[in-house]
Write an enzyme that holds these catalytic residues in place. Sequence first.
Site, short mmCIF file in Angstrom:
data_model
loop_
_atom_site.label_atom_id
_atom_site.label_comp_id
_atom_site.label_asym_id
_atom_site.label_seq_id
_atom_site.Cartn_x
_atom_site.Cartn_y
_atom_site.Cartn_z
N PHE A 42 0.51 8.27 3.19
CA PHE A 42 -0.76 8.90 3.56
C PHE A 42 -1.97 8.03 3.25
O PHE A 42 -1.88 7.02 2.58
CB PHE A 42 -0.89 10.31 3.01
CG PHE A 42 -0.92 10.51 1.52
CD1 PHE A 42 -0.87 11.80 1.02
CD2 PHE A 42 -1.02 9.47 0.61
CE1 PHE A 42 -0.92 12.04 -0.34
CE2 PHE A 42 -1.08 9.68 -0.75
CZ PHE A 42 -1.02 10.99 -1.22
N GLU A 43 -3.10 8.43 3.85
CA GLU A 43 -4.36 7.66 3.82
C GLU A 43 -4.18 6.26 4.40
O GLU A 43 -4.74 5.28 3.93
CB GLU A 43 -4.94 7.60 2.40
CG GLU A 43 -5.38 8.97 1.90
CD GLU A 43 -6.20 8.91 0.62
OE1 GLU A 43 -6.86 7.88 0.39
OE2 GLU A 43 -6.18 9.88 -0.14
N GLY A 44 -3.36 6.18 5.44
CA GLY A 44 -3.07 4.91 6.09
C GLY A 44 -1.75 4.37 5.62
O GLY A 44 -1.62 3.99 4.44
N GLY A 95 -11.82 6.52 0.03
CA GLY A 95 -10.85 7.30 -0.73
C GLY A 95 -9.75 6.49 -1.37
O GLY A 95 -9.05 6.99 -2.27
N ARG A 96 -9.59 5.25 -0.94
CA ARG A 96 -8.44 4.48 -1.43
C ARG A 96 -8.56 4.07 -2.88
O ARG A 96 -7.56 3.73 -3.52
CB ARG A 96 -8.21 3.26 -0.51
CG ARG A 96 -7.59 3.70 0.81
CD ARG A 96 -7.39 2.61 1.81
NE ARG A 96 -6.87 3.21 3.03
CZ ARG A 96 -7.30 2.98 4.26
NH1 ARG A 96 -8.29 2.11 4.46
NH2 ARG A 96 -6.77 3.59 5.29
#
Length: 459
Positions: A389-391, A268-269
Amino acid sequence: MPDKKTASFMRSLCLGHIEEEIILPYPEPSAAERETLAAISSTLHSMLGARAKDFRAWDLAGEFPPSFVQELRDAGLFGLVVPEAHGGMGLGAASYSRVIQELARYDGSAAVTVGAHSSIGMRGLLLFGTEEQRARFLPRLATGELVAAFCLTEPGAGSDAAGIRTTAVRDGDDWVLNGEKIWITNGGFADFFTVFAKTSLEGRGHITAFIVTRDLKGVSTGPHEDKMGIRASSTTTVHFEDVRVPAANVLGEVGKGFKVAMKILNAGRTGLGGGSVGATKRLIELATAHARERNQFGRPIASFETIRQKLGQMAVDCWAAESVVDLVAGLVDRGYEDLAVEAAISKVLASEALWRTADEALQVAGGSGYMRELPFERALRDCRINRIFEGTNDILRLFIALTAMNDLAESLKDLSQSMKGVLADPVKGFGVLSEYAKRRASLATGIAVEKGKFTLLAP
């Protein structure tokens, strides 16, 4: 060079090897991809180009009207990465990243709504779903009949994903799911949830991923969260109370859910990076236009060296971020699998480039930029979440460094073992020692030795 499928440019670089075959030639979209992207860009411009006042009003209201979400559906934006066989556009990672980039030029909340659906919400289905699961859900995900959400974070488990407390207990042909997830993007109207739960009550870990649909009894969502930024996007809690999930809805292997979650986030990144690049480009345009129009001391502020330096640094940051994001997405499309470090770097680089650009763009706009009438203050609020978000970028920096250190430790471990037996097996021992010494010499002198030839490394 390592096998293509398992090679990592950055991990090799940390050990002193430059695997130029991985990054050269630089990935470029094909003619067909460029044509598709041009058509999507034109559609987005027609659909969103004149909606600046709407986006500002929806930000103030803190939500999108259902009619706008329907427009996103009608434009096919929920089917970007769904294979054509299941009714989607079948875009690769690079093309998808560029579409999210284009969306983010108009509004951060819109980009997050589409991105959360494709980048993480249903990504697990694409990566780990069975043929039966894909046939059952992908056609409706492509049309937006089902909107997807990713349910990992809990009140006591954010960066520590292995510490989740949501549980799933096997009962006959079903799993009984209980727990709560927080800060779920698209939570208010999603019908398809990728949910992670503990499937062993002993200790940490042993997590399994599940496909959970809203129509299952016991699934409910909380009120819309009142956020600092990306306010129009839906963010809610999601509750699971004795939800009976069919065993056929297990995503991947039982007990292997942590791997599923990490694979999804890595994939997703590129979308998040693309969105950051798109917003950065738009802010550069807005800041440049303002600097040309705003006059002080009898001339445009764009003529002052300080302002030019700010705009120049924005361009440098944008170019670097876009280059890395496009490279990583291109490597995904080429079939490289070990890209966790590269994906983490692209996310950190792009999100922080955007944050600096938003801050400096508002500074260029001065007092006007602080007012809601102009888009600068909203852009600053919207982009702050990208570093979380997302890490979180803090955790990703640790991951990047620790991966490099672990690889080096393994290399030194091999050296240590070889030295212990160097007299018993001198050919093997001195061979490993020679390779280590050569690498250290290359790093120290800047001269690499390969197949008897000396090469001056770039400074």
